[in-house]
Design a protein around this motif. Sequence first.
Motif, mmCIF file in Angstrom:
data_model
loop_
_atom_site.group_PDB
_atom_site.id
_atom_site.type_symbol
_atom_site.label_atom_id
_atom_site.label_comp_id
_atom_site.label_asym_id
_atom_site.label_seq_id
_atom_site.Cartn_x
_atom_site.Cartn_y
_atom_site.Cartn_z
ATOM 1 N N GLY A 62 -12.655 82.895 -45.987
ATOM 2 C CA GLY A 62 -12.976 84.223 -46.472
ATOM 3 C C GLY A 62 -14.314 84.718 -45.951
ATOM 4 O O GLY A 62 -14.966 84.079 -45.120
ATOM 5 N N PHE A 63 -14.739 85.851 -46.470
ATOM 6 C CA PHE A 63 -15.974 86.501 -46.022
ATOM 7 C C PHE A 63 -17.180 85.595 -46.255
ATOM 8 O O PHE A 63 -17.322 84.980 -47.311
ATOM 9 N N ARG A 64 -18.053 85.512 -45.233
ATOM 10 C CA ARG A 64 -19.281 84.729 -45.309
ATOM 11 C C ARG A 64 -20.429 85.546 -44.699
ATOM 12 O O ARG A 64 -20.339 85.989 -43.560
ATOM 13 N N LEU A 65 -21.514 85.712 -45.463
ATOM 14 C CA LEU A 65 -22.705 86.373 -44.946
ATOM 15 C C LEU A 65 -23.939 85.560 -45.339
ATOM 16 O O LEU A 65 -24.441 85.678 -46.459
ATOM 17 N N PRO A 66 -24.437 84.702 -44.441
ATOM 18 C CA PRO A 66 -25.715 84.031 -44.712
ATOM 19 C C PRO A 66 -26.833 85.072 -44.682
ATOM 20 O O PRO A 66 -27.007 85.770 -43.682
ATOM 21 N N VAL A 67 -27.573 85.192 -45.756
ATOM 22 C CA VAL A 67 -28.595 86.231 -45.870
ATOM 23 C C VAL A 67 -29.826 85.830 -45.064
ATOM 24 O O VAL A 67 -30.436 84.786 -45.300
ATOM 25 N N GLN A 68 -30.187 86.672 -44.102
ATOM 26 C CA GLN A 68 -31.359 86.421 -43.269
ATOM 27 C C GLN A 68 -32.586 87.197 -43.742
ATOM 28 O O GLN A 68 -33.719 86.775 -43.528
ATOM 29 N N ARG A 69 -32.346 88.326 -44.406
ATOM 30 C CA ARG A 69 -33.477 89.168 -44.805
ATOM 31 C C ARG A 69 -33.038 90.112 -45.920
ATOM 32 O O ARG A 69 -31.920 90.612 -45.921
ATOM 33 N N VAL A 70 -33.935 90.338 -46.877
ATOM 34 C CA VAL A 70 -33.720 91.341 -47.918
ATOM 35 C C VAL A 70 -34.464 92.600 -47.501
ATOM 36 O O VAL A 70 -35.687 92.573 -47.298
ATOM 37 N N SER A 71 -33.749 93.707 -47.338
ATOM 38 C CA SER A 71 -34.317 94.962 -46.853
ATOM 39 C C SER A 71 -34.647 95.886 -48.027
ATOM 40 O O SER A 71 -33.764 96.228 -48.820
ATOM 41 N N ARG A 72 -35.923 96.283 -48.121
ATOM 42 C CA ARG A 72 -36.368 97.207 -49.166
ATOM 43 C C ARG A 72 -37.237 98.302 -48.539
ATOM 44 O O ARG A 72 -38.460 98.303 -48.711
ATOM 45 N N PRO A 73 -36.656 99.248 -47.801
ATOM 46 C CA PRO A 73 -37.469 100.318 -47.199
ATOM 47 C C PRO A 73 -38.018 101.295 -48.224
ATOM 48 O O PRO A 73 -38.967 102.028 -47.959
ATOM 49 N N GLY A 74 -37.412 101.323 -49.417
ATOM 50 C CA GLY A 74 -37.861 102.210 -50.488
ATOM 51 C C GLY A 74 -37.324 101.724 -51.811
ATOM 52 O O GLY A 74 -36.475 100.826 -51.875
ATOM 53 N N GLU A 75 -37.804 102.302 -52.900
ATOM 54 C CA GLU A 75 -37.387 101.852 -54.221
ATOM 55 C C GLU A 75 -35.915 102.088 -54.493
ATOM 56 O O GLU A 75 -35.306 101.413 -55.316
ATOM 57 N N SER A 76 -35.313 103.044 -53.795
ATOM 58 C CA SER A 76 -33.919 103.395 -54.070
ATOM 59 C C SER A 76 -32.921 102.593 -53.246
ATOM 60 O O SER A 76 -31.711 102.793 -53.378
#
Length: 491
Positions: free
Chosen positions: A243-257
């Motif tokens: 099934g679907f697999r996404l190893p997380v490389q980075r958490v993106s937070r360009p803004g609060e929303s």
Amino acid sequence: MTAHATATVSAQPLAEAAKATRDSRPLRLITCGSVDDGKSTLIGRLLWDTKAVKEDQAATLKRDSSGKQNDLGLPDFALLLDGLQAEREQGITIDVAYRYFSTDNRSFIVADTPGHEQYTRNMATGASTADLAVLLVDARAGLLEQTRRHATIASLMGIRQFVLAVNKIDLTDYDRAGFEHIVHEFKELALSLGVTQITAIPMSALKGENVVYDGRSAMPWYEGPTLVETLERATVRSSQAVGFRLPVQRVSRPGESFRGYQGTVAGGAVKPGDSVVILPSGTVANVKQIVTFDLVRNAAVAGDAITLVLDRQVDVSRGDMIASIDSQPQVGLAFDAQIVALQPDGIQPGKRYWLKSGSRRQRVSVQPVSQLDLKSSQWHHAEQLPMNAIGKVHLTFDEAAVFDAYELNRSTGAFILIDPDTNNTIAGGMISAKRADIGGIRQSDKRVILSLPADLADQLMSTEIFANRRDEAEVRRTSAGRAADLLSELD
């Protein structure tokens, strides 16, 4: 069995797998085998006869081959692959060389891997991404120990399509009996490795017989496919086995929303609205949006670099894995694996290493279990693994690890071991199958370690049993399904 029957029967699995259609994706293949079996010459001949050598390359090849022409007056094809000065001076392959060529029916990416034992690590690197292995054998020498080592490593790396290229057949006067003997010997080895898709081809890479053009004028007893015909029928390894697999490389937070989780899809597919689980925590969410650098997507598949937006705020960090909820990878504190030792010090029992898989890096203790005897193809008990050894090991983690079996997914089932003292990569490994334990309860000295969902852990810790002994237990989180299994064990 005649040589003609051998070739026809062994080629059949590849022909059936093709299902009468051509795969539009390039086929990735490696050439492997012992030193001086003609790997670089074979690929050079492939490039030459498929017209993949440009005019300026051909001119350079003829110039560099000055004084090195063979009896046929042909240039030294190996120079098309051996790019390092040391390789040209010594006439050997050291590094992995990748080349591209195509026919009217298909395109290919071929890796020329070194045959010397001290460069086994480079061969393993080339095999890790290949769909098919062309194993060369000198018709005069037969199967050697390094031939067996390369075949074993290729099978461990998940390669299930093999071409047994019995090269330099012209130097044995096209001996049919000798060819059949080598084929029989290799099939016995392949059987022990679980490999059944084998095409055996007698060839002369130097003369180009049975490479791109058939060699029937010299070998009328062989009526099987040429190497190129076999490659055109081969299949590309599917990335949809899990099934679907996404190893997380980075958490993106360009803004609060906006909060997105970035990585490259390592298996399966995903679309907005799908339910996913974040591992190892076991938190469940739904996919709200799939974003790439220039647009919003309505789906993503293996190989896509994406930013995944979920429908709720969840705790996700680099190294976590987002997976389909109905087809999850394994989560546990101990796994069984097979590894190839790559450094002179080998694998030291009980030593703690860094294990890196995808974007996740964890501390792990490695305990060797057995080592493969390449001559007998038997596994023998081993307490340590020397350089170039192929062994089975037991991995014990400090924190929950997330893996698929390598057979199901190369990306999420492979890892490397790093020496924390030197930062050298000391082994490459593959998760064998299921995790080695449930991962729910384990004893560590005098402490009891539980792996539970957070809410269930809080409930258990509030009971009378644990109320006065909270400092003696360490609480970990896992999925609800695995927690249910744990409770059944407690019953």
